[in-house]
Write an enzyme that holds these catalytic residues in place. Structure first.
Site, PDB file in Angstrom:
ATOM      1  N   GLY A  91       2.174 -18.237   7.275  1.00 31.68           N
ATOM      2  CA  GLY A  91       2.572 -17.671   8.567  1.00 31.68           C
ATOM      3  C   GLY A  91       2.395 -18.693   9.671  1.00 31.68           C
ATOM      4  N   GLY A 135      -3.159 -18.744  11.313  1.00 31.48           N
ATOM      5  CA  GLY A 135      -3.881 -19.547  10.326  1.00 31.48           C
ATOM      6  C   GLY A 135      -5.237 -19.985  10.852  1.00 31.48           C
ATOM      7  N   GLU A 140      -0.259 -22.111   4.402  1.00 31.68           N
ATOM      8  CA  GLU A 140       1.097 -22.651   4.428  1.00 31.68           C
ATOM      9  C   GLU A 140       1.676 -22.224   5.771  1.00 31.68           C
ATOM     10  OE1 GLU A 140       4.420 -23.283   4.680  1.00 31.68           O
ATOM     11  OE2 GLU A 140       5.037 -21.857   3.133  1.00 31.68           O
ATOM     12  N   GLU A 169       7.704 -24.941  16.976  1.00 30.50           N
ATOM     13  CA  GLU A 169       8.468 -24.226  15.957  1.00 30.50           C
ATOM     14  C   GLU A 169       9.201 -23.057  16.616  1.00 30.50           C
ATOM     15  OE1 GLU A 169       6.411 -21.883  12.768  1.00 30.50           O
ATOM     16  OE2 GLU A 169       7.754 -23.030  11.472  1.00 30.50           O
TER      17      GLU A 169
HETATM   18  P1  NAI Z   1       2.019 -14.273  12.001  1.00 27.12           P
HETATM   19  O1  NAI Z   1       1.474 -15.535  11.455  1.00 27.12           O
HETATM   20  O2  NAI Z   1       1.230 -13.626  13.073  1.00 27.12           O
HETATM   21  O3  NAI Z   1       2.198 -13.223  10.795  1.00 27.12           O
HETATM   22  C1  NAI Z   1       2.113 -13.550   9.439  1.00 27.12           C
HETATM   23  C2  NAI Z   1       1.191 -12.566   8.717  1.00 27.12           C
HETATM   24  O4  NAI Z   1      -0.116 -12.651   9.277  1.00 27.12           O
HETATM   25  C3  NAI Z   1       1.594 -11.100   8.845  1.00 27.12           C
HETATM   26  O5  NAI Z   1       1.339 -10.449   7.615  1.00 27.12           O
HETATM   27  C4  NAI Z   1       0.660 -10.584   9.915  1.00 27.12           C
HETATM   28  O6  NAI Z   1       0.428  -9.198   9.803  1.00 27.12           O
HETATM   29  C5  NAI Z   1      -0.595 -11.356   9.618  1.00 27.12           C
HETATM   30  N1  NAI Z   1      -1.546 -11.492  10.737  1.00 27.12           N
HETATM   31  C6  NAI Z   1      -1.266 -11.534  12.069  1.00 27.12           C
HETATM   32  N2  NAI Z   1      -2.398 -11.690  12.780  1.00 27.12           N
HETATM   33  C7  NAI Z   1      -3.407 -11.758  11.896  1.00 27.12           C
HETATM   34  C8  NAI Z   1      -4.821 -11.936  12.011  1.00 27.12           C
HETATM   35  N3  NAI Z   1      -5.421 -12.056  13.207  1.00 27.12           N
HETATM   36  N4  NAI Z   1      -5.559 -11.989  10.888  1.00 27.12           N
HETATM   37  C9  NAI Z   1      -4.983 -11.884   9.687  1.00 27.12           C
HETATM   38  N5  NAI Z   1      -3.663 -11.703   9.500  1.00 27.12           N
HETATM   39  C10 NAI Z   1      -2.879 -11.642  10.596  1.00 27.12           C
HETATM   40  O7  NAI Z   1       3.516 -14.576  12.481  1.00 27.12           O
HETATM   41  P2  NAI Z   1       4.538 -13.676  13.343  1.00 27.12           P
HETATM   42  O8  NAI Z   1       3.856 -13.175  14.572  1.00 27.12           O
HETATM   43  O9  NAI Z   1       5.174 -12.680  12.445  1.00 27.12           O
HETATM   44  O10 NAI Z   1       5.627 -14.783  13.762  1.00 27.12           O
HETATM   45  C11 NAI Z   1       5.408 -15.636  14.873  1.00 27.12           C
HETATM   46  C12 NAI Z   1       5.827 -17.059  14.566  1.00 27.12           C
HETATM   47  O11 NAI Z   1       5.066 -17.573  13.491  1.00 27.12           O
HETATM   48  C13 NAI Z   1       7.262 -17.257  14.124  1.00 27.12           C
HETATM   49  O12 NAI Z   1       8.123 -17.318  15.206  1.00 27.12           O
HETATM   50  C14 NAI Z   1       7.175 -18.562  13.374  1.00 27.12           C
HETATM   51  O13 NAI Z   1       7.221 -19.633  14.279  1.00 27.12           O
HETATM   52  C15 NAI Z   1       5.813 -18.518  12.750  1.00 27.12           C
HETATM   53  N6  NAI Z   1       5.888 -18.077  11.333  1.00 27.12           N
HETATM   54  C16 NAI Z   1       5.909 -19.045  10.362  1.00 27.12           C
HETATM   55  C17 NAI Z   1       6.058 -18.680   9.035  1.00 27.12           C
HETATM   56  C18 NAI Z   1       6.092 -19.711   7.962  1.00 27.12           C
HETATM   57  O14 NAI Z   1       6.603 -19.462   6.885  1.00 27.12           O
HETATM   58  N7  NAI Z   1       5.541 -20.875   8.163  1.00 27.12           N
HETATM   59  C19 NAI Z   1       6.238 -17.283   8.632  1.00 27.12           C
HETATM   60  C20 NAI Z   1       6.161 -16.345   9.731  1.00 27.12           C
HETATM   61  C21 NAI Z   1       6.012 -16.760  11.021  1.00 27.12           C
END
Ligand code: NAI
Ligand code: MG
Length: 496
Positions: free
Chosen positions: A242, A247, A264, A399
């Site tokens: 994510g 992270g 990742e 990003e």
């Molecule tokens: P996010 O990283 O917040 O979400 C990914 C996962 O983490 C989801 O399952 C979410 O419920 C969980 N999560 C969120 N906050 C958490 C916490 N405090 N503790 C544990 N788990 C938590 O990403 P989001 O908000 O969906 O997207 C925002 C940006 O992140 C995107 O615009 C993109 O730039 C980036 N992103 C990058 C990804 C990749 O494959 N490298 C995938 C998704 C998002």
């Protein structure tokens, strides 16, 4: 399955609230709360899913621990392999249905969600093979007396995996296969925006014969359920895919019990086109490297560096491709690009487009939301190319996770290496050149987890994938991933 989204309801979407999988039981959240998941192409409500709280994470971790200490531990490697191969067969048989669920829940065109079948089923079978290929080593020590010294590889235990929405099926396979191969157990936390495929995936895992508790799927919000999983003292390792910010939160949350973490995260990958390249192939790869999955790919090659002699030609070709791609609902067989996953994500991407205008980049194509009658209810953004982008601009540094390319000219190899590496990220990198000496030289100098020469975004079960710098640590896929799920124990036996 022959499923026509225009006439049929997806068999998994029966109108009932979904339940999550804990210890082999399909259960609601203890609080009884649910949240909605919607189709990003039209806003339709697909299902209500349980909104787990910390108490649900507690029982899922307890179930995973009980399975780890109990029935799963008694599975011999060849028995783990057999159940994984059955699981792979079931996934293959149900692939179409799973692909449709991904398409409905997160928007990607059905051609694309179907298209990952060979790789992902292959990955499950590859790790099934590894289940019977784990071994330690013996050491010749310099001790006095008779000493037998050896290393044993042991499963780390209960793994918490927190996955994003940009490829749920992809993430399910990547996070599950090494867990099963090594004899660990799993609590999987899907993303809020796309929780459905993981639930159906887990049904098939049970059908394959996995004991209850080996795979648990707990749906809920990141800041509540995700955070509880990351901090849980009963979890031995967290594998996260994510954003960088999340992270970093996960690393902080891991400190309590010093659980292992692999990350990742995102990227701002450079795609470097030298002027001796096959320009048509390179420009096409550069365009798809950004626009695929509407830019929602961690390895999106969003910084396109083009050697000056071919710069204008490449900009023009990328703009032509951008303008010709069909942007529409993922359920339409002729869509090349689907919607962004959510209105929030679309606003974020359009915000970056606005910043590019303000900072003086030149818009070559796209740059707008598509809000004609067919697409107004969804989160559609046109494939976008900016030229005259300067390295310090936000669109060249951050990003975006949308279909937005930044094209920048360069002159020399040393210059482009320095500029490509001048990024907080280091996930992927692409290079196009016919000069094999140059290809070798630059591949070693680029700071990234993968380098693709005269190709882009290639993946195979045999190859490791991951990042350096803010793109994270740990590797997925390949033999390297197994060590992320194994402890090494030193065994000393004095004898004689
Ligand atoms: P996010 O990283 O917040 O979400 C990914 C996962 O983490 C989801 O399952 C979410 O419920 C969980 N999560 C969120 N906050 C958490 C916490 N405090 N503790 C544990 N788990 C938590 O990403 P989001 O908000 O969906 O997207 C925002 C940006 O992140 C995107 O615009 C993109 O730039 C980036 N992103 C990058 C990804 C990749 O494959 N490298 C995938 C998704 C998002
Ligand atoms: Mg959804």
């Amino acid at each position: 399955m022959d499923f026509d989204p225009m006439t049929d309801r997806h068999p998994f979407l029966d109108g009932q609230p979904k339940r999550m999988l804990i210890g082999g039981q399909w259960v609601p959240a203890l609080s009884g709360k649910t949240f909605e998941t919607r189709n990003p192409a039209n806003g339709d409500l697909l299902a209500l899913v349980p909104e787990a709280g910390p108490e649900d994470i507690d029982r899922a971790v307890a179930a995973a621990r009980a399975a780890f200490e109990g029935p799963w531990r008694r599975f011999k490697p060849d028995e783990r392999q057999a159940v994984m191969l059955r699981f792979a067969d079931l996934l293959e048989r149900h692939w179409d249905e799973l692909a449709w669920l991904d398409t409905l829940d997160m928007g990607a065109p059905i051609r694309h969600t179907r298209g990952s079948q060979r790789h992902l089923i292959g990955l499950m079978r590859y790790y099934a093979g590894q289940a019977t290929a784990l071994y330690g080593q013996t050491a010749e020590t310099s001790m006095n007396g008779e000493m037998f010294a050896a290393t044993l590889k042991e499963p780390v235990g209960v793994v918490g995996s927190i996955i994003p929405w940009n490829g749920p099926l992809w993430a399910c396979v990547f996070k599950t296969a090494p867990v099963l191969a090594t004899g660990c157990t799993l609590v999987l936390k899907p993303a809020e925006d796309a929780p459905l495929t993981p639930l159906r995936f887990a049904e098939l895992a049970l059908e394959a014969g996995l004991p209850p508790g080996v795979i648990n799927v707990v749906t809920g919000h990141g800041r509540v359920a995700g955070a509880a999983l990351a901090a849980h003292p009963g979890v031995d390792k967290v594998s996260f895919t994510g954003s960088v910010g999340t992270g970093q939160e996960i690393v902080r949350a891991s400190a309590g019990n010093l659980k292992r973490v692999s990350l990742e995260l995102g990227g701002k990958s450079p795609h470097i086109l030298f002027d001796d390249a096959d320009v048509e192939a390179a420009a096409t790869a550069a365009a798809y490297g950004v626009f695929a999955n509407a830019g929602q790919i961690c390895t999106a090659g969003t910084r396109v560096f083009v050697q000056r002699r071919i710069h204008d030609q490449v900009v023009e070709r990328m703009a032509q491709i951008g303008a010709s791609l069909r942007v529409g609902p993922g359920t339409h067989s002729d869509s090349d690009i689907g919607p962004l996953v959510s209105a929030r994500q679309m606003e974020r991407v359009l915000g970056y487009v606005g910043s590019a205008h303000e900072e003086g980049a030149r818009l070559v194509c796209g740059g707008t939301r598509l809000d004609d009658p067919v697409r107004a209810a969804g989160n559609f953004v046109a494939p976008t190319v900016f030229a005259d982008v300067a390295d310090p601009m936000r669109i060249a540094r951050e990003e975006i996770f949308g279909p937005v390319a930044s094209v920048m000219p360069f002159d020399t190899l040393d210059e482009v290496v320095q500029r490509a590496n001048d990024s907080p990220f280091g996930l992927g990198a692409g290079v196009w050149t016919r000069d094999i000496g140059r290809a070798h030289a630059i591949a070693r100098r680029l700071q990234s987890g993968s380098v693709w020469v005269n190709c882009y975004n290639q993946m195979d079960p045999s190859m490791p994938f991951g990042g350096v710098k803010l793109s994270g640590y740990g590797r997925e896929s390949g033999l390297q991933q197994l060590d992320e799920y194994l402890h090494v124990k030193g065994l000393w036996i004095q004898h004689g």
